[in-house]
Design a protein around this motif. Structure first.
Motif, mmCIF file in Angstrom:
data_model
loop_
_atom_site.group_PDB
_atom_site.id
_atom_site.type_symbol
_atom_site.label_atom_id
_atom_site.label_comp_id
_atom_site.label_asym_id
_atom_site.label_seq_id
_atom_site.Cartn_x
_atom_site.Cartn_y
_atom_site.Cartn_z
ATOM 1 N N GLU A 1 56.591 -11.609 122.171
ATOM 2 C CA GLU A 1 56.555 -11.699 120.710
ATOM 3 C C GLU A 1 57.799 -12.425 120.207
ATOM 4 O O GLU A 1 58.857 -12.360 120.844
ATOM 5 C CB GLU A 1 56.553 -10.301 120.083
ATOM 6 N N TRP B 1 62.084 -11.241 115.156
ATOM 7 C CA TRP B 1 62.293 -11.594 113.756
ATOM 8 C C TRP B 1 63.689 -11.198 113.299
ATOM 9 O O TRP B 1 64.201 -10.148 113.676
ATOM 10 C CB TRP B 1 61.244 -10.916 112.889
ATOM 11 N N GLY C 1 57.941 -1.858 112.902
ATOM 12 C CA GLY C 1 58.018 -3.304 112.801
ATOM 13 C C GLY C 1 59.318 -3.755 112.166
ATOM 14 O O GLY C 1 60.311 -3.013 112.131
ATOM 15 N N GLU C 2 59.314 -4.970 111.661
ATOM 16 C CA GLU C 2 60.521 -5.601 111.121
ATOM 17 C C GLU C 2 60.279 -6.040 109.688
ATOM 18 O O GLU C 2 59.295 -6.716 109.380
ATOM 19 C CB GLU C 2 60.873 -6.830 111.971
ATOM 20 N N ALA D 1 56.520 -7.468 109.427
ATOM 21 C CA ALA D 1 55.920 -7.930 110.681
ATOM 22 C C ALA D 1 55.735 -6.712 111.577
ATOM 23 O O ALA D 1 56.685 -6.237 112.212
ATOM 24 C CB ALA D 1 56.812 -8.971 111.343
ATOM 25 N N PHE E 1 54.622 -4.487 114.701
ATOM 26 C CA PHE E 1 54.364 -4.710 116.121
ATOM 27 C C PHE E 1 53.921 -3.458 116.865
ATOM 28 O O PHE E 1 53.656 -3.510 118.061
ATOM 29 C CB PHE E 1 55.547 -5.366 116.842
ATOM 30 N N THR F 1 51.632 -7.470 108.157
ATOM 31 C CA THR F 1 50.981 -8.419 109.053
ATOM 32 C C THR F 1 51.320 -8.114 110.506
ATOM 33 O O THR F 1 52.504 -7.947 110.837
ATOM 34 C CB THR F 1 51.442 -9.857 108.724
ATOM 35 N N THR G 1 52.479 -8.820 114.070
ATOM 36 C CA THR G 1 53.240 -9.924 114.639
ATOM 37 C C THR G 1 52.429 -10.599 115.744
ATOM 38 O O THR G 1 51.654 -9.958 116.441
ATOM 39 C CB THR G 1 54.594 -9.436 115.182
ATOM 40 N N SER H 1 51.559 -12.275 119.291
ATOM 41 C CA SER H 1 52.012 -12.065 120.666
ATOM 42 C C SER H 1 51.195 -12.943 121.592
ATOM 43 O O SER H 1 50.036 -13.257 121.300
ATOM 44 C CB SER H 1 51.894 -10.592 121.066
ATOM 45 N N THR I 1 60.281 -20.709 119.664
ATOM 46 C CA THR I 1 61.120 -19.996 118.699
ATOM 47 C C THR I 1 62.473 -20.679 118.530
ATOM 48 O O THR I 1 63.063 -20.627 117.442
ATOM 49 C CB THR I 1 61.313 -18.529 119.128
#
Length: 303
Positions: A26, A29, A76-77, A115, A117, A150, A152, A154, A166
């Motif tokens: 992934e 972020w 998540g982030e 984000a 996960f 949303t 993330t 992967s 990235t």
């Protein structure tokens, strides 16, 4: 589990990307870890340290309330995008402000997205399900997330390729997660591995420590000049140490806290892979002295 502070599962650090069919990969972020709790009509948002920040992030609270489930716990982030890229300082701004009027304005100027996960709980815990099963459940849950919540992205197996992508997009790095991994709150697990991109920055040298030898470096901020932001020892050779001590001989100011502080006149370039919300740089490496650079040019990049 719901509506209580939970320390999230975290990843071990590694230096180089890899390919492995046993892993999902992934993007990492550049924001802040959040745990989103919903139970009935009540929604709460916790940071990694357990602080409740629900009132600071009303757009996330509203999106969470709109999910068509009675109970859920998401990991998540929280991120703030600028030009399609997460900007950590924009995220940190959202967590700093607390006045209702500023938060209303920031929803427009610095909107937060989540984000996601992982999903830890719905009507029952999912901690002991394998990651791939939790990922499938997460995708089903967030079909109606409205873009604010949303899942993330992967990819399977191709860690090196995602690491390259990235880097090109100036993201923080990647996280590799073993497909069969269970979720263990509060555990730093070798089943999850973070690989961050090194970032270069020019710093002003504020002093040094002797045992072991390391430089104390700083940066210029909008409101603070010559703020210490970290130490660096990796990459320094004996020749580098001797050159610095020779150049700094006439710049010594005081000895305090185990540091020989000097006048902020010398600069160096370093790399780092991590930094805190207070801009403390971690996993640093010395690259070169910058004898012709001016200290006032060593500025934290607000981009």
């Amino acid at each position: 589990m719901l509506l209580t502070a939970i320390a999230p599962m975290t990843a071990e650090a590694a230096g180089e990307p890899f390919d492995d069919e046993a892993f999902l990969f992934e993007p990492k972020w550049d924001g802040g870890r959040l745990l989103l709790h919903k139970q009935g009509e009540r929604c709460e948002i916790y940071t990694r340290s357990g602080r409740i920040v629900t009132e600071k992030l009303p757009e996330l609270r509203e999106a969470l309330a709109d999910l068509p489930v009675r109970s859920v716990l998401l990991d998540g982030e929280g991120i703030v995008l600028r030009g399609g890229r997460p900007v950590f300082d924009d995220w940190a701004y959202r967590l700093r402000i607390s006045q209702a009027a500023k938060i209303r304005t920031a929803r427009q100027t610095h909107p937060v997205v989540f984000a996601a996960f992982d999903v830890l709980c719905t009507d029952r815990p999912h901690l002991e399900e394998p990651l791939t099963q939790r990922k499938a459940r997460l995708g089903e849950l967030l079909q109606r997330g409205g873009g604010i919540l949303t899942p993330t992205v992967s990819v399977e197996a191709q860690g090196r390729r995602l690491y390259e992508l990235t880097a090109a997009q100036e993201l923080e790095g990647i996280v590799a997660k073993r497909k069969t991994s269970l979720y263990i709150p509060g555990r730093r697990s070798s089943d999850w591995i973070k690989i961050k991109h090194p970032r270069l920055i020019d710093t002003v040298i504020l002093g040094c420590r002797s045992e072991p030898f390391e430089l104390v470096v700083g940066l210029q901020f909008r409101t603070v000049k010559n703020k210490p932001v970290g130490r660096v020892s990796k990459g320094l050779t004996v020749e580098d140490r001797d050159r610095f001590l020779q150049a700094a001989r006439e710049l010594r100011v005081r000895q305090e806290g185990g540091v020989q502080w000097i006048e902020p006149r010398l600069c160096c370039r370093i790399s780092y892979r991590d930094r805190s919300e207070m801009h403390q740089l971690e996993d640093t490496e010395f690259l070169a002295f910058l004898w012709d650079k001016q200290p006032e040019e060593c500025v934290w990049p607000y981009t």
